[in-house]
Design a protein around this motif. Sequence first.
Motif, mmCIF file in Angstrom:
data_model
loop_
_atom_site.group_PDB
_atom_site.id
_atom_site.type_symbol
_atom_site.label_atom_id
_atom_site.label_comp_id
_atom_site.label_asym_id
_atom_site.label_seq_id
_atom_site.Cartn_x
_atom_site.Cartn_y
_atom_site.Cartn_z
ATOM 1 N N THR A 74 19.490 -12.705 3.190
ATOM 2 C CA THR A 74 19.035 -11.716 2.137
ATOM 3 C C THR A 74 18.337 -11.852 0.918
ATOM 4 O O THR A 74 19.753 -12.000 0.183
ATOM 5 N N ASN A 76 17.360 -9.107 -1.536
ATOM 6 C CA ASN A 76 17.386 -7.778 -2.161
ATOM 7 C C ASN A 76 18.874 -7.474 -2.037
ATOM 8 O O ASN A 76 19.432 -7.241 -1.241
ATOM 9 N N ASN A 123 20.146 -3.966 2.781
ATOM 10 C CA ASN A 123 19.432 -2.943 3.892
ATOM 11 C C ASN A 123 19.770 -3.453 5.143
ATOM 12 O O ASN A 123 19.849 -2.454 6.173
ATOM 13 N N GLU A 450 15.590 -7.661 3.622
ATOM 14 C CA GLU A 450 14.358 -7.365 2.900
ATOM 15 C C GLU A 450 14.577 -9.111 1.830
ATOM 16 O O GLU A 450 15.865 -8.982 0.688
ATOM 17 N N VAL A 525 10.033 -1.539 -0.683
ATOM 18 C CA VAL A 525 11.603 -1.373 -1.577
ATOM 19 C C VAL A 525 12.171 -0.365 -0.818
ATOM 20 O O VAL A 525 12.260 0.797 -1.487
ATOM 21 N N SER A 526 13.499 -0.977 0.101
ATOM 22 C CA SER A 526 14.678 0.548 0.372
ATOM 23 C C SER A 526 15.509 0.795 -1.077
ATOM 24 O O SER A 526 15.307 -0.132 -2.150
#
Length: 778
Positions: A74, A76, A123, A450, A525-526
């Motif tokens: 990840t 993000n 996420n 992400e 994007v979350s």
Amino acid sequence: MKYKHLFLFIFLLSISPIFSQQEKNIEDEYSAYFTLPRESLYLHLNKTSYFSGEEIWFKGYTYDQKNQLTSKATSNINVGIYDAEGKQFKKALFKAENGAMQGSFKIDSTFSAGTYYIKAETNWMKNFKENDAYIQKIEIFTEQVAKKDIVTKKERFDFQFLPEGGHMVADTKNAIGFKAINENGKGVVASGIVYDENKNEVASFEGNSLGMGKFLFQPKANHQYTAEVKLENRTLQTVVLPKSKERGISMIVNNPFPDKIIINFNTNNETLANNPSKKYKVLIHQNGNLKTIALNFDTTEKTISVLKKDLFKGVNTITVFDNNENPVLERLFFNDYFVKKANINISKLNTTNDSILFSINKLNLEENANISISVLPEVTKSYNPKHNILSNFHLKPHIKGFIENPQYYFQDMDRKKKYELDILLLTQGWSRYDWNDIFGSKPNGLNRFENGITVHGKVNRPNSGVKRIFLYATKNQPASFIDLNENQEFTIDNFFLEQGEEIRFSHMNNKGVFKKPSMYLRFNVSNNKDYISDVLLENSQTTQTETINFTVPDNFFYEDSQLLDAVVVVKNRNEVYKDPILVNAKVTDFTEQEYNRFINITDFINYNGYKVSEQLGKVSIITRRAPKAAPVIYFDNVRITDFSILFNLSSFNIERVVIDRTGVGEGVNAGFGGVIKIYTRKTPLFKKGDVSKMYVSSKAPYAFAVTKTYYSPNYTSYRSNTFQKYGAIAWIPELKLTKTQASNFKVYDTRTKNITLFIEGISESGDLISEKRTIQVR
């Protein structure tokens, strides 16, 4: 015939429970529940108490629980600030590289004095019922009263008996854990005596300073036992012990040995008489890794010895299943066999001007490591994290309840600390991974890893004929052409756009000139607004060892001090550009004259000593002189290896080209082909032109935070009591330790006599580093 079908139907019904029971394989169900890797996060904060005007600095570490390595899946990381009730106050997106990230939040005028929480999550974590977000309580002080006055409460205590494994069994040996806590959840010293129904003493116990302990006890069937407990304030409480079961097995774990763990299982004759097979199954497991041991009772006692090297680093869980594959006992224990201590060595080298130079190396690890360091005055009260990196990754993922000061057990871990940790795990009961969940539905992975922002786009005008668009270079992304589908749509994955940065697109007409398209853009994007639940808030509390009650001095910071994020230099129009690297560079600024001479940029390169060939969208560039070699080409300061981006590219789009056919200054990377640097247009080519007519631009509504360089607050005095307790000296978020040589770092000299360094980090092979060092500097 009808009766045969009926018999077959009844036979199938009769064997279906057998098949379903066989399908319920414990090992398979357990492994399936942990098929998806689980990420954990740890934030190393420079402090946990801050003044208004300071910055909350942090370094984030990601961790793969199953493989016990840095998690690089990840990029993000969402980090937010939440108020005392758990409501989201601020939130930002930060970029992790190779399992680490760094960032900060400015404590501006929107903050009021009081309690806040900082939370970090990914996420991917949303796929799992067990919450692995990192949460830490922080305090903010303003120039008014920093903390409310003490509210005196009547002291209350809670005392619990917690049989090892989950229950007591009559007429056999049991280990009984206990813990005593006050109304703040802090452990208190307790001792006591256990009496039977006739007031005969049958056992006694005494707890440690954390309010926990254990003792051996053999209750009789159908008897009730009570204990008189003496607490640290000399009050007495009468506590009833849990009633023992007439049938069952008990478990006593012995874990003082360096190389093995010994598990004693005990039962009674009543159990053996009612369990003809006398068979059980023991699983020792952790995050999908497991070891299975058959347990058969020939007598009422059975002992199993297991080598620690055959188990798993950190907290292991022992679960005992009966012959119907139901879990009946569970116990956590810590396997320290693979846990290495870094033995960080720090020495002061010298003092120069206003800085102190230190040398640091690790003496006990065989791999390189990535660490961060918070440097504070020795008597600081501002650093009070609930977890260090060891307790956060080794302990927190397995515990479901509140733990007082969990990092205590991993600081200078000796025999006493290991014993106290074992008592803690005994009293914690069963693991936070519920077997009903494990045998139920499995995590599905719908929330993906992400890595950057996903950009979806569609060119609306021109409404046809556009096969690709040009993406301008950004700080983290090279310039490139993006192919469109038949509907003139496109998708860009893994795009890293920073806050305030624009994404720009042009389409190219049949003359190779960039034109501004009309486009629709969507950024994925979350970024859901969330909160921290009451349970997580409770588990994130820290024990306040000293009540803060003071007023921040009005002159604690210089009033005219401020942080300059960037310095903007305005270029003199008559100033000639000079490449900072290339020694023999020829610089050409493209004007109308160059545009009229060279239709495409490849024409200009061909004119300047290179042989250029273009065919089917591919571009080849080599030197004309021997030895034939391709140049090193930079496009908007990003090195490109595929030259097809230059195909049919009009010189109208180019602002400057730098060519050095010798490549001197570039080093060995230049080879024999020299260096070419191409810069796209930022200013209008024609006097009345507007360069923005060449492209469409947009900013992402939720982009990556810009990483700042640490700056020290401008305190008016470094000798004040307020600074010594709550000020900050330095923050080093990124320091590489190598196995071959020491690393050096500098801190500002505040004339403090003794300083304390709080060090957190991780090695390449997943060994965790957490050290506290106090150094006399003058």
